[in-house]
Design an enzyme around this catalytic site. Structure first.
Site, short mmCIF file in Angstrom:
data_model
loop_
_atom_site.label_atom_id
_atom_site.label_comp_id
_atom_site.label_asym_id
_atom_site.label_seq_id
_atom_site.Cartn_x
_atom_site.Cartn_y
_atom_site.Cartn_z
N GLY A 89 0.79 -1.23 0.00
CA GLY A 89 0.00 0.00 0.00
C GLY A 89 0.82 1.28 0.00
O GLY A 89 0.37 2.31 0.48
N LEU A 90 2.02 1.21 -0.56
CA LEU A 90 2.83 2.44 -0.65
C LEU A 90 2.61 3.18 -1.97
O LEU A 90 3.32 4.14 -2.26
CB LEU A 90 4.33 2.14 -0.48
N GLY A 91 1.67 2.72 -2.75
CA GLY A 91 1.34 3.47 -3.98
C GLY A 91 2.11 3.00 -5.21
O GLY A 91 2.54 3.83 -6.02
N SER A 92 2.28 1.68 -5.36
CA SER A 92 3.07 1.17 -6.49
C SER A 92 2.38 1.44 -7.84
O SER A 92 3.07 1.67 -8.84
CB SER A 92 3.37 -0.32 -6.32
N SER A 93 1.05 1.41 -7.87
CA SER A 93 0.36 1.63 -9.15
C SER A 93 0.63 3.04 -9.67
O SER A 93 0.93 3.24 -10.86
CB SER A 93 -1.16 1.45 -9.00
N ALA A 94 0.51 4.01 -8.76
CA ALA A 94 0.77 5.40 -9.17
C ALA A 94 2.23 5.57 -9.57
O ALA A 94 2.54 6.20 -10.59
CB ALA A 94 0.43 6.36 -8.02
N ALA A 95 3.13 4.96 -8.78
CA ALA A 95 4.57 5.14 -9.04
C ALA A 95 4.96 4.54 -10.40
O ALA A 95 5.74 5.14 -11.15
CB ALA A 95 5.39 4.53 -7.91
N ASP A 136 -1.42 9.82 -4.46
CA ASP A 136 -0.22 8.98 -4.65
C ASP A 136 0.53 9.39 -5.91
O ASP A 136 1.76 9.34 -5.97
CB ASP A 136 -0.59 7.49 -4.66
#
Ligand code: MEV
Length: 304
Positions: A89-95, A136
């Site tokens: 949940g650290l925002g991998s999709s956005a990154a 994100d």
């Protein structure tokens, strides 16, 4: 062979989780675990992916937007490599979306300002997920610590350089879009109650800003606890999150809350130099995994 590598950071939500989807401000910090995307020139036609897992939805959406901006894109191999799991949940999709669009702009020598990158990546994320505030995406593009309002209406840097955080992973993967949709249902069923919670969370962001700037960690910690109470009222916390938060508080954390959508993923605790190791070991004893991340990381950048 021409090769370009870029990376962008993951994120942790400090204040205003969920309320941000309804137009209230939030505070987010970028973390020093990064998502790398490499483009290498290829002799083969088309775009080839060499990525972890089989989920290429965010890359596909980003590619589609890039082609609408810059015309047909072909003869490239795309490789992704992450310093953090997509499960936490650290925002991998956005990154991955931000990194891919940025590396494409560099590879193709197309100018793309941060706000243009933000808009393109946010659109790609919405095309796939259907929901989300874009917080994100903003953290991945701009980095640092920012006060953010949905859709990029406000992206205001604040000093979060020495934020003394401990991050604990519950071991449970949460699906952000599902939880955001659950909250939407709650809002529709009980608009007055949910609106009151969001208003209170928005107020909290305004009140905590000067405390953050002053590095008044005791007060910032208290505001984290208040934020967690609101998230609990919203019904997005979980047994595991609560047990890690309780353990952190008992071990002397100044404040603790879930970070992001809830349901699982990570919790954060605000500590001092003296309490850090006690809080970390209490979280581990309660079944959490410590994520060694630093806040206030740099936004998207070219690596090679
Ligand atoms: C998820 O990291 C944060 C939420 O506020 C959703 C969003 O802002 O898109 C729960």
């Amino acid at each position: 062979m021409k090769t370009v590598v870029v990376s962008s950071p993951g994120k942790l939500l400090l204040f205003g989780d969920h309320a941000v989807v309804y137009g209230y401000p939030c505070i987010v910090t970028a973390v020093d675990q990064r998502m790398m995307v490499t483009i290498t020139e290829s002799e083969k036609d088309g775009v080839m992916y060499d990525v972890l897992g089989s989920d290429t939805r965010f890359l596909d959406a980003a590619l589609h937007i890039a082609q609408s901006l810059w015309g047909n894109i072909s003869h490239i191999a795309v490789q992704t490599k992450s310093q953090f799991s997509e499960k936490i949940g650290l925002g991998s999709s956005a990154a991955v979306t931000v990194s891919f669009l940025f590396v494409l702009s560099k590879y193709l020598s197309k100018p793309l300002k941060p706000i243009g990158l933000f808009n393109a990546a946010y659109k790609a994320v919405l095309d796939v997920q259907g929901v989300g505030s874009g917080v994100d995406v903003a953290a991945s593009v701009y980095g640092g610590t920012i006060r953010y309002v949905m859709g990029g209406k406000e992206i205001m840097p604040i000093d979060g350089s020495v934020l003394p955080l401990v991050v604990g992973y519950t071991g449970i993967k949460a699906d952000t879009a599902t939880i955001v949709n659950d909250v939407k249902k709650k809002y529709e069923d009980n608009p007055e109650k949910v609106k009151r919670i969001f208003e209170a969370m928005g107020g909290l962001v305004d009140q905590v800003m000067p405390r953050l700037v002053d590095k008044d960690w005791e007060r910032v910690g208290k505001f984290m606890d208040f934020n967690q109470e609101y998230l609990r009222d919203l019904g997005v916390s979980s047994e595991k999150l609560e047990s890690l938060i309780l353990a952190a508080k008992h071990a002397g954390a100044l404040g603790a809350k879930l970070s992001g959508a809830g349901g699982g993923d990570c919790m954060i605790a605000l500590v001092t130099n003296d309490t850090r190791k006690f809080v970390e070991s209490a979280i581990e004893k309660a079944g959490g995994q410590i994520m060694h991340v630093k806040p206030n990381a740099k936004g998207v950048r070219v690596e090679v």
